[in-house]
Design a protein around this motif. Sequence first.
Motif, short mmCIF file in Angstrom:
data_model
loop_
_atom_site.label_atom_id
_atom_site.label_comp_id
_atom_site.label_asym_id
_atom_site.label_seq_id
_atom_site.Cartn_x
_atom_site.Cartn_y
_atom_site.Cartn_z
N THR A 48 1.19 -0.03 7.56
CA THR A 48 1.33 1.09 6.68
C THR A 48 1.41 2.19 7.64
O THR A 48 2.22 3.25 7.60
N LYS A 49 0.09 2.64 8.46
CA LYS A 49 0.24 3.76 9.37
C LYS A 49 1.33 4.00 10.11
O LYS A 49 1.75 4.90 10.46
N GLN A 56 -3.09 -2.20 6.40
CA GLN A 56 -3.15 -0.67 6.69
C GLN A 56 -2.46 -0.10 7.93
O GLN A 56 -1.93 0.78 8.34
N SER A 111 -10.98 -7.91 3.95
CA SER A 111 -10.93 -6.82 4.91
C SER A 111 -10.04 -7.17 6.14
O SER A 111 -9.16 -6.20 6.52
N LEU A 142 0.83 -1.27 0.00
CA LEU A 142 0.08 -0.08 0.11
C LEU A 142 0.83 1.25 -0.07
O LEU A 142 0.47 2.22 -0.56
N GLN A 170 -8.36 -4.98 -0.67
CA GLN A 170 -9.42 -5.56 -0.31
C GLN A 170 -10.36 -6.53 -1.16
O GLN A 170 -10.74 -7.64 -0.53
N THR A 193 -3.94 0.18 -4.56
CA THR A 193 -5.23 0.93 -3.77
C THR A 193 -5.69 0.01 -2.40
O THR A 193 -5.67 -1.30 -2.63
N VAL A 194 -6.47 0.57 -1.56
CA VAL A 194 -6.99 -0.18 -0.42
C VAL A 194 -8.03 -1.18 -1.16
O VAL A 194 -8.35 -2.47 -0.78
N ASP A 195 -8.86 -0.55 -2.11
CA ASP A 195 -9.76 -1.23 -2.50
C ASP A 195 -9.70 -2.59 -3.19
O ASP A 195 -10.10 -3.41 -3.34
N THR A 213 -6.41 -6.76 4.78
CA THR A 213 -6.25 -5.35 4.53
C THR A 213 -6.03 -4.21 5.76
O THR A 213 -5.16 -3.62 5.68
N ARG A 214 -6.88 -4.86 6.83
CA ARG A 214 -6.66 -4.02 7.71
C ARG A 214 -5.27 -4.22 8.51
O ARG A 214 -4.91 -3.05 9.25
#
Length: 717
Positions: A108-109, A105, A98, A82, A93, A88-90, A101-102
């Motif tokens: 990544t954060k 994410q 999800s 990501l 996903q 992309t997130v989509d 992906t979570r």
Amino acid sequence: MSKEKENPTLDDLLIRLKSYLHEEKDLDLIKKAYQFAYDKHQGQYRKSGEEYIIHPLNVALILTTIYADAETIQAALLHDVLEDTDCTVDEMQSAFGSEVTRLVQGVTKLSKIHFSTENDYLIDYYKKIIVGISEDVRVIIVKLADRLHNMRTLWALPPEKQKIKARESLEILAPIAQHLGIHKIKSELEDLSLRYLKPDVFYDIAEKLNNTKLERDKTVYEMLQQVASLLTEHNIVHEIKGRSKSIYSIYNKLNKGKKFSDIYDLLALRILVKTEQECYLALGIIHSKFRPLPRRFKDYIAMPKPNMYQSLHTTVFGLDGYLFEIQIRTYEMDEVAENGIAAHWAYKENKDAKVSMQSTTEQKLQFFKTIMDLNSDKMSNEEFVHSVKDEVLNNNIYVFTPKGDVIELPKGATPIDFAYKIHTKVGETTVGAIVNNNIVPLNYELKNNDIVKINTNKNSAPSKEWLQIVKATQTKNKIKSYFSKNERELYIERGKYQIEKELRKRKLSFATIFDSKNLEKILKSLKLNSLEDLYLAVGNGKHSANAVINIVDEQPIQAPPKITKPISKENDADIIVSGIDKVKVNLANCCHPIFGDEVVGYITKGNGISVHRTNCHNLAMLENRMISISWNDLIDLDKKYFTILMIYSNSIDNKMADIVQKTSMLNISIDSIKLIHKEDEMVYELGVYLKGIDQLNRLLLELNKQPFIYQVERLMQ
Ligand code: MN
């Protein structure tokens, strides 16, 4: 950790996975994740020169050593997709669902932190780590593996970057791994960090270890043989491992003034048995043959460490007078000792490992509770970071309750800190402390392994002097909050007094004015819940006693001039224009009036009436089209008013986060915040939505309390 292949392949990963993941569909998803990451990173190379995919693949491999589940392995393979590719997130996903992906994410954060000052960076880092742990501890585990691989390949970075990464690993990530009990990762991170931070020390220890290795190996082997036959004689099925101390732990001991030759637990054995009873049995047998060193025995089975570690520790005089540190534990305890929170993955048939991991994190890990407490306390971000770093992640001591529970406290903690950690009520009623059967003063500095008993008296209360004595920020906050609760009581007293005074002035009796019907009316109109709240609101100056009594007293002494408004029942607007019922009204964009401001109307040409604050300087030009207006305080619109504050700070640090925090604390929605540099001052432009002047005043009060703010004013354009 075992030597890793330099350039592993997907097959290497699959071989490892097949040893513990048995569902074909899991393996398929992992292959898919690998292919996806491979395609996305195509053409990217690491600083070390390899194809990029080697990095996520290695992160996944590290995670197989702690038996990470299929989702975590997928997230590991995808963890940089990501951030570093066009994915992309989509897209992720729909390919991986999800949950994966979570996780990605979350990781990544954690990596996406770029701030100008080190301080902002740290604040953000800690907060994100904490949020990560609280949402899904697996995010942090992937992050730890990611960092571990980056540390293994740190040689590829320039020296300044090496030092920064190494320091961060040592100060933040290794302690987190330690608190989560993931010993393998913690210890490798520490050794690698030391190698880059103090290369001369690192290589010196490594060389000394190497020089004495042969001799040690021989001694350890002989001792191992003796212990093994002793246990076999007693029919205890077991496994014994020689083990080596990590370089970092030796460095730590040398740092504390020990000589290399004195670090006797360099010689160490670990005995694994099947049951808890066998642990104690084995201990007894070993002690009967090899004399134990006094006071070196520790029972972490009966009293586990705060990161769940369980084991028996003893040091005995072994062969040729060598000292041996011996650990005895069951296989399951060993799993926890090595992998900590991640041991849930290794338990057989644990279908809901992730749920157990999360709930164990929240329930059993004291550091997590402490961090959560600190996070919810009202303190500035700097204070927060300082306390997390100094009091939670580093420099802890472990003491015991009389029942043998281990309590983790920051170094320098006192019996009061201990008492508050047990329970706030215990802290608040503390009158004395007994440590290791001796009465000690309340400012006594607790030491590792102290057994602490607190004497309480339910009529006793905290003293303000405690604030000077206690060590933990958490304790300080609890004491402060006790006193601010007491300040609340002072305000209540004062409010009550003011109302009674006003009643006497008007020659009214309390009973008639505050009968249940009237009281209800007052509370409702001021949106308060109880008589106590009413006193508080009067005592702290939010409402005047006069205004409160006016609500129910038929003949107010001073009728406020505004009350002569012609209002029709149908008027449901927040602005009343004298003499006109329905008219279009706009709040002016230059001075942004809010409910409760002194206002005046300007009759526009064809666009109704525009509402300005009476001190708006644009009014001078509009003079002859003014009309008197007032706020309709008889209706209760759930409306919020936009206004802009200019906040002048004399601190050169970026205080945006503090301003946002103080504002949100008052439940005020923020529309925007901008930082404007002006020569030697920093000005923040804060756009907020407010219910009205009361809320504004509270915000102004709060902001003016901040030492870094020297002026706050409303924007007028
Ligand atoms: Mn990475």
